[in-house]
Design a protein around this motif. Sequence first.
Motif, PDB file in Angstrom:
ATOM      1  N   SER A   1       0.830  -1.203   0.000  1.00 39.03           N
ATOM      2  CA  SER A   1       0.000   0.000   0.000  1.00 39.03           C
ATOM      3  C   SER A   1       0.866   1.254   0.000  1.00 39.03           C
ATOM      4  CB  SER A   1      -0.905   0.025   1.235  1.00 39.03           C
ATOM      5  OG  SER A   1      -1.782  -1.071   1.259  1.00 39.03           O
TER       6      SER A   1
ATOM      7  N   ARG B   1       0.099   5.810   0.180  1.00 37.87           N
ATOM      8  CA  ARG B   1      -0.856   6.906   0.178  1.00 37.87           C
ATOM      9  C   ARG B   1      -0.198   8.126  -0.441  1.00 37.87           C
ATOM     10  NH1 ARG B   1      -4.094  10.230   4.918  1.00 37.87           N
ATOM     11  NH2 ARG B   1      -2.027  11.142   5.261  1.00 37.87           N
TER      12      ARG B   1
ATOM     13  N   ARG C   1      -9.749  -0.953  -5.058  1.00 35.32           N
ATOM     14  CA  ARG C   1      -8.409  -1.012  -4.446  1.00 35.32           C
ATOM     15  C   ARG C   1      -7.926   0.361  -3.996  1.00 35.32           C
ATOM     16  NH1 ARG C   1      -4.196  -2.258  -7.509  1.00 35.32           N
ATOM     17  NH2 ARG C   1      -5.141  -1.518  -9.463  1.00 35.32           N
TER      18      ARG C   1
ATOM     19  N   GLN D   1      -5.397   6.733  -1.402  1.00 35.10           N
ATOM     20  CA  GLN D   1      -4.960   5.540  -0.691  1.00 35.10           C
ATOM     21  C   GLN D   1      -4.975   4.383  -1.677  1.00 35.10           C
ATOM     22  OE1 GLN D   1      -3.892   5.070   2.579  1.00 35.10           O
ATOM     23  NE2 GLN D   1      -3.412   3.007   1.867  1.00 35.10           N
TER      24      GLN D   1
ATOM     25  N   ASN E   1      -4.253   0.458  -2.192  1.00 34.80           N
ATOM     26  CA  ASN E   1      -4.063  -0.833  -1.541  1.00 34.80           C
ATOM     27  C   ASN E   1      -3.965  -1.942  -2.586  1.00 34.80           C
ATOM     28  OD1 ASN E   1      -4.316   0.409   1.005  1.00 34.80           O
ATOM     29  ND2 ASN E   1      -6.535   0.114   1.006  1.00 34.80           N
ATOM     30  N   ASN E   2      -3.422  -3.080  -2.162  1.00 36.47           N
ATOM     31  CA  ASN E   2      -3.310  -4.245  -3.047  1.00 36.47           C
ATOM     32  C   ASN E   2      -2.687  -3.851  -4.387  1.00 36.47           C
ATOM     33  OD1 ASN E   2      -3.569  -6.880  -3.934  1.00 36.47           O
ATOM     34  ND2 ASN E   2      -5.688  -6.613  -4.588  1.00 36.47           N
TER      35      ASN E   2
END
Length: 125
Positions: A17, A19, A67, A82, A84-85
């Motif tokens: 991840s 950000r 995601r 953000q 993720n994955n």
Amino acid sequence: QVQLVESGGGLVQVGGSLRLSCTASIPAFDKSGMAWFRQAPGKEREFVSSISGTGVGTLYGESVRGRFTISRDNAKNTMYLQMNNLKLEDTALYYCALRPDNGWYGYSASGSDYWGQGTQVTVSS
């Protein structure tokens, strides 16, 4: 003069991840729609996500839906992404865009938009 400064990019492994942040120097930040785009080497610029000035309305590109999450903090003049994955195909230079005096951004860039300098995201296996 409006300036957009992105940060948060870096090197991450598949499944990890990150950000991203984009801070804008504009008085009416909450009246400006904003977006994230990305461009990988040899590919065209791709829409990632956008958010309305209030933060209520959001849109996502098909490849990141589920995601990535876009958000904004109007008190800090900052937008976030953000991620993720993360996948190998997410590797790209990520840009933020701002549309002044228009609370909605949509899916497409416009000639009146302001752009940041980009932040590199590299996903490795």
